[in-house]
Structure formats: C-alpha cells, structure tokens
Motif scaffolding. Sequence first.
Motif, PDB file in Angstrom:
ATOM      1  N   VAL A  43      34.980  20.473 -12.636  1.00 40.86           N
ATOM      2  CA  VAL A  43      34.714  20.757 -11.230  1.00 40.86           C
ATOM      3  C   VAL A  43      33.208  20.678 -11.057  1.00 40.86           C
ATOM      4  O   VAL A  43      32.465  21.420 -11.700  1.00 40.86           O
ATOM      5  CB  VAL A  43      35.234  22.151 -10.823  1.00 40.86           C
ATOM      6  N   VAL A  44      32.754  19.748 -10.222  1.00 42.31           N
ATOM      7  CA  VAL A  44      31.328  19.551  -9.972  1.00 42.31           C
ATOM      8  C   VAL A  44      31.043  20.033  -8.552  1.00 42.31           C
ATOM      9  O   VAL A  44      31.711  19.607  -7.607  1.00 42.31           O
ATOM     10  CB  VAL A  44      30.932  18.064 -10.094  1.00 42.31           C
ATOM     11  N   SER A  45      30.055  20.910  -8.422  1.00 45.54           N
ATOM     12  CA  SER A  45      29.683  21.413  -7.106  1.00 45.54           C
ATOM     13  C   SER A  45      28.185  21.230  -6.900  1.00 45.54           C
ATOM     14  O   SER A  45      27.379  21.691  -7.709  1.00 45.54           O
ATOM     15  CB  SER A  45      30.047  22.888  -6.973  1.00 45.54           C
ATOM     16  N   PHE A  46      27.820  20.545  -5.818  1.00 46.78           N
ATOM     17  CA  PHE A  46      26.415  20.353  -5.458  1.00 46.78           C
ATOM     18  C   PHE A  46      26.001  21.504  -4.551  1.00 46.78           C
ATOM     19  O   PHE A  46      26.681  21.798  -3.569  1.00 46.78           O
ATOM     20  CB  PHE A  46      26.226  18.997  -4.767  1.00 46.78           C
ATOM     21  N   TRP A  47      24.863  22.147  -4.880  1.00 48.83           N
ATOM     22  CA  TRP A  47      24.442  23.366  -4.192  1.00 48.83           C
ATOM     23  C   TRP A  47      22.921  23.422  -4.067  1.00 48.83           C
ATOM     24  O   TRP A  47      22.204  22.661  -4.700  1.00 48.83           O
ATOM     25  CB  TRP A  47      24.924  24.593  -4.958  1.00 48.83           C
ATOM     26  N   LEU A  79      37.358  16.380 -11.289  1.00 41.89           N
ATOM     27  CA  LEU A  79      37.599  15.223 -12.148  1.00 41.89           C
ATOM     28  C   LEU A  79      38.747  15.515 -13.096  1.00 41.89           C
ATOM     29  O   LEU A  79      38.851  16.607 -13.657  1.00 41.89           O
ATOM     30  CB  LEU A  79      36.342  14.902 -12.959  1.00 41.89           C
ATOM     31  N   ARG A  80      39.582  14.505 -13.284  1.00 40.42           N
ATOM     32  CA  ARG A  80      40.660  14.606 -14.267  1.00 40.42           C
ATOM     33  C   ARG A  80      40.074  14.607 -15.673  1.00 40.42           C
ATOM     34  O   ARG A  80      38.912  14.281 -15.874  1.00 40.42           O
ATOM     35  CB  ARG A  80      41.610  13.422 -14.121  1.00 40.42           C
ATOM     36  N   ARG A  81      40.913  14.895 -16.617  1.00 43.47           N
ATOM     37  CA  ARG A  81      40.496  14.942 -18.017  1.00 43.47           C
ATOM     38  C   ARG A  81      39.893  13.617 -18.487  1.00 43.47           C
ATOM     39  O   ARG A  81      39.027  13.600 -19.364  1.00 43.47           O
ATOM     40  CB  ARG A  81      41.721  15.314 -18.858  1.00 43.47           C
ATOM     41  N   ALA A  99      39.676  13.197  -8.937  1.00 39.40           N
ATOM     42  CA  ALA A  99      40.978  13.642  -8.446  1.00 39.40           C
ATOM     43  C   ALA A  99      40.889  14.101  -6.996  1.00 39.40           C
ATOM     44  O   ALA A  99      41.742  13.744  -6.176  1.00 39.40           O
ATOM     45  CB  ALA A  99      41.515  14.777  -9.319  1.00 39.40           C
ATOM     46  N   HIS A 100      39.869  14.912  -6.673  1.00 40.44           N
ATOM     47  CA  HIS A 100      39.728  15.470  -5.322  1.00 40.44           C
ATOM     48  C   HIS A 100      38.244  15.557  -4.958  1.00 40.44           C
ATOM     49  O   HIS A 100      37.413  15.811  -5.823  1.00 40.44           O
ATOM     50  CB  HIS A 100      40.317  16.885  -5.242  1.00 40.44           C
TER      51      HIS A 100
END
Length: 182
Positions: free
Chosen positions: A51-55, A137-139, A144-145
């Motif tokens: 899970v990538v989150s830009f902050w 991201l998938r494995r 993915a989303h």
Amino acid sequence: MRRIAAVLLGLMFCVAAHAHVQPGDTPPDALGTTQDGRAVTVSSLHGKVVVVSFWATWCGYCMKEMPVLANLQSLATQRGLPLQVVTVNYREDRRVFVNAVRALRPRLPGLLMTWDRDGALGRPYGSDKGIPVMVMLRRDGTVAHVHVGYGEDMLDTLVGEINELLAGTAATSAAGNAGGSL
C-alpha cells in the motif's frame, strides 16, 4: 491528410505522457528514499501486498490517514501477513521530511517512510492533481487499486480491498500458507 495524422499522433503521445497508472498496470519501480538515504523500490517488495500513500505534513487528510495505515501495518505484522505500507512524503524539503519522520516514527511504527523530493515519483499516480493518493499493489507488483483523497467512510472499502489482495496472495503462495486478513 498526413498533417491531421501527425497531429493526432502527437496528441496521443501527449495524453499517454500524462496518463496515470490504472489497475493492471506495472507501476514505476522507484518509491523514494528513506531518511537514511536507502532507495525503496516496488521490485524489492515483490511477494508482499504493498500500500503506497503519498502525503505531506501540510495535508490534514494525509495526517489523518497515516495512523490508520500504521494500525493496518501493525496488525498485518502481528498476524504474519505479507503487507507493507509505504508512505511517500510528497515534495517537501528534506529537512521537513527528516523532522517529520523523527516526530512520527514513535507513533507510526512499521510504516516504511520515503521521500519524493520533487514530485516526480508521485506524478504517474496522479499526486500532482492532489494528495493523499493511495495505490494498492498486488504481490507481483502490479496495480490493484488507486484511491484519490481520504475519508473515514472509505475505511471498510480499503480494508476489504487489502483483505482480498492478501487472500489472493495466500491462494498463490508457493508455501501454501493459510490465508489471513486484517
């Protein structure tokens, strides 16, 4: 006729250059550098749901989202689930990033915090249009989303999507580990 074809071809290249990653795409490999200067890449995290989150520190929604992501990471770690949350600081001064990591790390353990100095890393994900942006991201590293913005009403959806991705990783695991969820 050739002139029209050339213009259309040029427009297609412009649109492609500004297209954002979509589900099914392979994203750019770079995910920034850590406080100590270590490069983080999508390929180095293969085998995990990412899970990538830009902050940024000035983004109130981002700062509300980060403790939720830290809790998800902690829960996944406790349960031995293949999840890694990467929070990418977007376009802030290095000093701001380093100070933020120092201040946040004790309250947000387990998050892999990186820095996107000039916004180039986030641009393919649409962060230049606004943050927070979250990409799952998938494995295998494919998208993915993609979620733009954050609201507490999204939590059930986000957890459901992560659980689906984790269940998918269990089904394809070579070791045959039992599935798990958050």
